[in-house]
Design an enzyme around this catalytic site. Structure first.
Site, PDB file in Angstrom:
ATOM      1  N   TYR A   1       0.846  -1.196   0.000  1.00 45.36           N
ATOM      2  CA  TYR A   1       0.000   0.000   0.000  1.00 45.36           C
ATOM      3  C   TYR A   1       0.885   1.251   0.000  1.00 45.36           C
ATOM      4  CZ  TYR A   1      -3.918  -3.048   1.403  1.00 45.36           C
ATOM      5  OH  TYR A   1      -4.887  -4.021   1.463  1.00 45.36           O
ATOM      6  N   SER A   2       0.278   2.402  -0.250  1.00 46.51           N
ATOM      7  CA  SER A   2       1.070   3.627  -0.271  1.00 46.51           C
ATOM      8  C   SER A   2       1.718   3.878   1.082  1.00 46.51           C
ATOM      9  CB  SER A   2       0.217   4.832  -0.691  1.00 46.51           C
ATOM     10  OG  SER A   2      -0.887   5.001   0.162  1.00 46.51           O
ATOM     11  N   GLU A   3       1.053   3.497   2.183  1.00 48.96           N
ATOM     12  CA  GLU A   3       1.677   3.553   3.495  1.00 48.96           C
ATOM     13  C   GLU A   3       1.178   2.439   4.389  1.00 48.96           C
ATOM     14  OE1 GLU A   3       2.978   7.673   2.482  1.00 48.96           O
ATOM     15  OE2 GLU A   3       0.968   6.853   2.433  1.00 48.96           O
ATOM     16  N   THR A   4       2.070   2.018   5.272  1.00 45.29           N
ATOM     17  CA  THR A   4       1.729   1.170   6.399  1.00 45.29           C
ATOM     18  C   THR A   4       2.181   1.905   7.652  1.00 45.29           C
ATOM     19  OG1 THR A   4       1.894  -0.899   5.160  1.00 45.29           O
ATOM     20  CG2 THR A   4       2.152  -1.049   7.539  1.00 45.29           C
TER      21      THR A   4
END
Length: 287
Positions: free
Chosen positions: A48-51
């Site tokens: 994902y774009s961020e975790t």
């Protein structure tokens, strides 16, 4: 690489009330055993774009330390992952106020039950700021985006805005221009790395109280974010700097529509306060 058992990743979609919309984020609620390289590896595996990683926790005081990783690098702050983590925590320890220590500074979040099985989170950003973008910055970004100067709305000048990270804000003259996004990934990555921008926040003004947005995020290894809370906070500071908000205004931002992941972000901007409140839901993504 073998990860500790506590590195189990929850998956939430932020700024939407159903899993098919919003921006997916990974959430690791107990990341205390993980070092930076392990967190980066987890984020890359999630994709994902961020975790977001909760690296320390004090449930009695409802205070936590958060770190955020894209698949390629750590970022100082991520709004949609903060909302996702806040909803995940509220589902486990109950709704209420939360305080986070992040690399960008202290972030406070209010969580409330908002109907059966739904939690709403409102984060208050660090103080925002915004400055006019330099001509060379704009020219380089436009070239990478394959846009021309005629594609921009002259009433909303290009700025570099900060709400935990820096974002270049460019306003499209038409909704059609915003919808037609076909940029040079490597070229935009290079421009963003030179200037330290986390995303390029592309907006189109439908009305004074409603904007549409798109956020290319190539420096994180992601073509585009479906919802970007940090950029929304920065955009609130941009509107404040330009004098486009009253004493207290609420602005709706629609993002992700052109990606098939509609997202709704609400920002509250006060002309007397540099902090911006960003509100949205988050829901678990079925495994």
């Amino acid at each position: 690489m073998t990860f500790p058992a506590t590195a189990s990743v929850l998956r939430y979609s932020a700024f939407a009330s159903r899993p098919g919309g919003g921006n997916p984020a990974g959430v690791v609620l107990d990341a205390s055993p993980l070092d930076e390289q392990q967190m980066l590896a987890v984020a890359a595996e999630v994709g994902y774009s961020e975790t977001v990683f909760v690296t320390s926790r004090d449930e009695q005081r409802r205070r936590f330390t958060l770190r955020y990783f894209s698949p390629l690098a750590e970022v100082a702050f991520c709004g949609h992952a903060t909302v996702a983590a806040s909803v995940a925590l509220a589902e486990r320890i109950g709704p209420g106020d939360l305080v986070y220590d992040t690399l960008a500074g202290e972030i406070r979040v209010e969580t409330v039950a908002d109907g059966p099985g739904l939690v709403r989170a409102t984060l208050t950003s660090v103080p925002t700021r915004s400055r006019p973008a330099q001509a060379a910055e704009v020219d380089a970004a436009l070239s990478a985006l394959r846009w021309g100067k005629a594609d921009l709305d002259p009433a909303l000048p290009a700025h570099v805005a900060f709400g935990g990270n820096e974002h270049l804000v460019l306003a499209a003259a038409t909704r059609a221009r915003l919808a037609d996004l076909d940029y040079d990934f490597e070229a935009l990555t290079a421009v963003m790395k030179i200037h330290g921008w986390t995303t390029v926040h592309l907006v189109w003004r439908e009305s004074d109280g409603r904007f549409h947005a798109r956020d290319p995020f190539p420096v994180g290894g992601v073509i585009e974010d479906p919802a970007t809370g940090a950029a929304a906070a920065a955009f609130g500071g941009y509107l404040r700097t330009l004098g486009l908000v009253a004493a207290a205004d609420t602005i709706a931002i629609r993002q992700g529509e052109d990606m098939g992941r509609p997202s709704d972000l609400i920002i509250e901007v006060d002309s007397h306060d540099p902090r911006v409140r960003v509100t949205g839901h988050a829901v678990p993504i079925p495994g």
